[in-house]
Design an enzyme around this catalytic site. Structure first.
Site, PDB file in Angstrom:
ATOM      1  N   HIS A 129      14.350  79.197  36.141  1.00  0.00           N
ATOM      2  CA  HIS A 129      14.843  78.541  37.359  1.00  0.00           C
ATOM      3  C   HIS A 129      13.652  78.083  38.200  1.00  0.00           C
ATOM      4  O   HIS A 129      12.688  78.818  38.363  1.00  0.00           O
ATOM      5  CB  HIS A 129      15.691  79.512  38.169  1.00  0.00           C
ATOM      6  CG  HIS A 129      16.121  78.963  39.505  1.00  0.00           C
ATOM      7  ND1 HIS A 129      17.164  78.060  39.618  1.00  0.00           N
ATOM      8  CD2 HIS A 129      15.635  79.164  40.760  1.00  0.00           C
ATOM      9  CE1 HIS A 129      17.321  77.745  40.906  1.00  0.00           C
ATOM     10  NE2 HIS A 129      16.402  78.400  41.607  1.00  0.00           N
TER      11      HIS A 129
ATOM     12  N   SER B   8      15.205  50.100   6.801  1.00  0.00           N
ATOM     13  CA  SER B   8      16.263  49.120   7.070  1.00  0.00           C
ATOM     14  C   SER B   8      15.691  47.907   7.789  1.00  0.00           C
ATOM     15  O   SER B   8      14.559  47.921   8.262  1.00  0.00           O
ATOM     16  CB  SER B   8      17.366  49.758   7.930  1.00  0.00           C
ATOM     17  OG  SER B   8      16.845  50.233   9.160  1.00  0.00           O
TER      18      SER B   8
ATOM     19  N   GLU C 243      29.874  42.559  23.347  1.00  0.00           N
ATOM     20  CA  GLU C 243      30.206  43.530  22.298  1.00  0.00           C
ATOM     21  C   GLU C 243      31.579  43.221  21.706  1.00  0.00           C
ATOM     22  O   GLU C 243      32.552  43.067  22.433  1.00  0.00           O
ATOM     23  CB  GLU C 243      30.186  44.943  22.866  1.00  0.00           C
ATOM     24  CG  GLU C 243      30.743  46.024  21.963  1.00  0.00           C
ATOM     25  CD  GLU C 243      30.015  46.106  20.617  1.00  0.00           C
ATOM     26  OE1 GLU C 243      30.711  46.074  19.575  1.00  0.00           O
ATOM     27  OE2 GLU C 243      28.765  46.189  20.611  1.00  0.00           O
TER      28      GLU C 243
ATOM     29  N   GLY D 281       6.115  52.411   9.630  1.00  0.00           N
ATOM     30  CA  GLY D 281       7.344  51.650   9.462  1.00  0.00           C
ATOM     31  C   GLY D 281       7.825  50.937  10.709  1.00  0.00           C
ATOM     32  O   GLY D 281       7.073  50.740  11.677  1.00  0.00           O
TER      33      GLY D 281
ATOM     34  N   GLY E 264       0.839  47.037   6.000  1.00  0.00           N
ATOM     35  CA  GLY E 264      -0.597  47.100   6.291  1.00  0.00           C
ATOM     36  C   GLY E 264      -0.921  48.149   7.330  1.00  0.00           C
ATOM     37  O   GLY E 264      -2.081  48.504   7.528  1.00  0.00           O
TER      38      GLY E 264
ATOM     39  N   HIS F 200      14.211  60.528  12.693  1.00  0.00           N
ATOM     40  CA  HIS F 200      14.088  61.970  12.475  1.00  0.00           C
ATOM     41  C   HIS F 200      14.959  62.438  11.313  1.00  0.00           C
ATOM     42  O   HIS F 200      14.604  63.403  10.627  1.00  0.00           O
ATOM     43  CB  HIS F 200      14.404  62.754  13.755  1.00  0.00           C
ATOM     44  CG  HIS F 200      15.581  62.293  14.532  1.00  0.00           C
ATOM     45  ND1 HIS F 200      15.551  61.162  15.316  1.00  0.00           N
ATOM     46  CD2 HIS F 200      16.825  62.810  14.675  1.00  0.00           C
ATOM     47  CE1 HIS F 200      16.730  61.010  15.906  1.00  0.00           C
ATOM     48  NE2 HIS F 200      17.520  61.997  15.531  1.00  0.00           N
TER      49      HIS F 200
ATOM     50  N   LEU G 177       0.809  52.023   8.756  1.00  0.00           N
ATOM     51  CA  LEU G 177       1.817  53.040   8.470  1.00  0.00           C
ATOM     52  C   LEU G 177       2.732  53.270   9.670  1.00  0.00           C
ATOM     53  O   LEU G 177       2.428  52.865  10.782  1.00  0.00           O
ATOM     54  CB  LEU G 177       1.122  54.343   8.065  1.00  0.00           C
ATOM     55  CG  LEU G 177       0.351  54.276   6.740  1.00  0.00           C
ATOM     56  CD1 LEU G 177      -0.588  55.463   6.604  1.00  0.00           C
ATOM     57  CD2 LEU G 177       1.312  54.209   5.558  1.00  0.00           C
TER      58      LEU G 177
ATOM     59  N   MET H  92      21.146  56.298  10.677  1.00  0.00           N
ATOM     60  CA  MET H  92      19.920  55.510  10.547  1.00  0.00           C
ATOM     61  C   MET H  92      18.972  55.879  11.693  1.00  0.00           C
ATOM     62  O   MET H  92      18.810  55.145  12.662  1.00  0.00           O
ATOM     63  CB  MET H  92      20.241  54.013  10.550  1.00  0.00           C
ATOM     64  CG  MET H  92      20.813  53.507   9.249  1.00  0.00           C
ATOM     65  SD  MET H  92      20.981  51.700   9.251  1.00  0.00           S
ATOM     66  CE  MET H  92      21.216  51.364   7.509  1.00  0.00           C
TER      67      MET H  92
END
Length: 511
Positions: free
Chosen positions: A490, A190, A248, A84, A80, A367, A82, A364
């Site tokens: 610089h 995904s 982890e 994602g 609904g 960009h 845009l 994944m």
């Protein structure tokens, strides 16, 4: 991987070669120059040149590019809005919170040394969330505006491929229709990867989506997974006051990162009071009480212990999203982890159906999906597209940030390549010292004989911006001497990249 056969810069050269007429394929000859913009559904009798299923970074970019190339285009998106996952519940809102929490952390810990003091400092979490939501809303509306400008038809609903040229859509308004297209692009992205025995309720046990919408700061946060997303969200809540523990399974955080830089990065996060339990797995979850109790044990098995948390963030990666798309029914081939198999033109095993982004092999990353989208529609339009996955940068948006492109030192060694390494610490960079933010390093790997750059790794403030000089260098096959002999303003942080390049092929000046 979906990679075109042409070399670096191939897209530009191909455009010149094709300008004389090859660019106009038979697909274009029968189509109108553009399509109308509508929030309602396209008529089943109207045939598009391109139908894109999914309005995320890959999908909406593909739709816009297709329209710019003169193809009648429709984009179907079930959310609904845009953008994602990335724009709605991923990249953009997380960066908003990372910035806001960083500002608070700086005000609390760094401002006094700069002569800026407060009598009282507090977090207004509701206001912080409102700022994040405003950014998301403005950007999603902006994409709708781009669709209107480029004459892309926008269909709100869930799409399912019922043939190689038809997509059935269940509209968000309760209607249903069939959208026809000569070419269909699957760009559905995904979804969060689940773990056995852990039920995400987005309240006490959350995905990244829930972690972006907490209504109060948890006293104790446990993050399962030490990848990009877990460390970023752990940083947000750690800065705001949460006690963060990262669990982890692997022996290292961010396993794709250069080993030397990874060690520096972990030490930096530990200095920020982030705790790590590596080589550890979760074997039990009890969410029956006010908080969550996790039973953990060594990855190889052994003595168990219990971690208590107010909130648990499950951040164990993502899986390609093809549920309900009709992929299996059409016979579209997928690999063992559910990614759609494509050739160098992003074509699937079914003629007329293409796939891009997170649903196919490759990084994944938003960009990367955008580049896939552009290249895919260029192929459809009779042009030549090009995506080189070896030059797709990766960035962890913590503080300091870590950005990389190309090969790690471990990968170079494994390939048996003789190489040189040049490093330059930000402690020796004048701009970094001036702003009192000098933690980090630039590391460059180059071929010993040719001096061609093989990989660049940066840990620093704004590393995500600094890395693009290196991306361009790799894209054009530059040497470390090329960067070293390029004048850098610089004082800037980017001078550290120049000095690291000097250290690679010769000697740096400022260390």
């Amino acid at each position: 991987m979906a990679m075109a056969c042409c070399s670096s810069g191939g897209r530009r050269r191909a455009a010149l070669l094709l300008r004389g007429g090859l660019a106009q394929s038979s697909l274009l000859r029968g189509s109108s120059a553009g399509s109308h913009y509508a929030r309602s559904f396209a008529s089943a009798s109207e045939e598009n040149d391109v139908v894109v299923v999914g309005g995320g970074p890959g999908g909406y970019v593909a739709a816009i590019k297709a329209a710019q190339l003169g193809l009648k285009t429709t984009c179907i998106e079930k959310r609904g809005t845009l953008g994602g996952t990335c724009l709605n519940v991923g990249c953009i809102p997380s960066k908003a919170l990372l910035h806001s929490s960083h500002m608070y952390h700086e005000a609390k810990h760094a401002f006094p040394s700069h002569g800026v003091k407060f009598a009282q400092l507090e977090v207004d979490l509701a206001a912080m969330m409102a700022q994040k939501d405003k950014a998301v809303a403005n950007l999603t509306k902006g994409i709708e505006g781009l669709f209107k400008k480029n004459k892309v038809t926008y269909v709100k609903g869930a799409g399912k491929l019922i043939s190689s040229s038809e997509v059935a859509v269940d509209g968000l308004d309760g209607s249903s229709t069939v959208v026809k297209g000569k070419n269909i692009i699957i760009a559905t992205g995904s979804d969060v990867k689940s773990l056995p025995g852990i039920v995400i309720d987005e309240k006490k046990i959350v995905s990244s989506t829930g972690a972006l919408a907490l209504t109060e700061i948890p006293k104790k946060l446990v993050v399962i997974g030490a990848g990009y997303i877990g460390l970023e969200m752990g940083s947000v809540w750690g800065r705001l006051g949460s006690e963060v523990t990262v669990v982890e399974f692997a022996p290292e955080i961010v396993p794709t990162m250069d080993g030397e830089v990874r060690k520096m990065f972990q030490r930096s996060l530990e200095k920020q009071k982030m705790k790590f339990m590596l080589k550890t797995k979760v074997v039990g979850v009890d969410a029956s009480g006010p908080g969550v109790k996790l039973t953990v044990e060594p990855s190889a098995g052994g003595e168990q212990s219990v971690l208590e948390a107010d909130v648990v963030l499950v951040s164990a990666g993502r899986s390609p999203y093809t549920k309900g798309l009709g992929v299996e029914d059409l016979g579209i081939k997928t690999d063992k982890i559910g990614r759609i198999e494509v050739n160098e033109r992003f074509a699937t095993s079914v003629p007329g159906v293409f796939a891009i982004g997170d649903v196919i092999p490759g990084p994944m990353l938003a960009h990367k999906a955008e580049e896939d989208g552009v290249a895919c529609v260029e192929f459809i339009a009779g042009k030549t597209g090009h995506v080189d996955y070896d030059t797709v940068p990766g960035v962890v948006y913590t503080n300091p940030e870590v950005a990389s492109v190309g090969k790690t030192e471990e990968q170079v060694k494994a390939a048996g390549i003789e190489y040189r390494v040049g490093k330059f610490p930000f402690l020796a960079n004048s701009r970094a010292k001036a702003i009192d933010s000098a933690e980090g390093v630039v590391k460059i790997l180059a071929d010993k004989e040719s001096d061609k750059i093989l990989g660049v790794h940066i840990m620093a403030p704004n590393a995500g911006e600094l890395i693009h000089e290196a991306v361009l260098a790799l894209q054009y096959g530059a040497s470390s001497e090329d960067i070293a002999r390029t004048c850098h303003a610089h004082p800037t942080l980017s001078e550290a990249v120049k000095e690291a390049a000097m250290a690679t092929y010769d000697k740096p000046i400022h260390i």
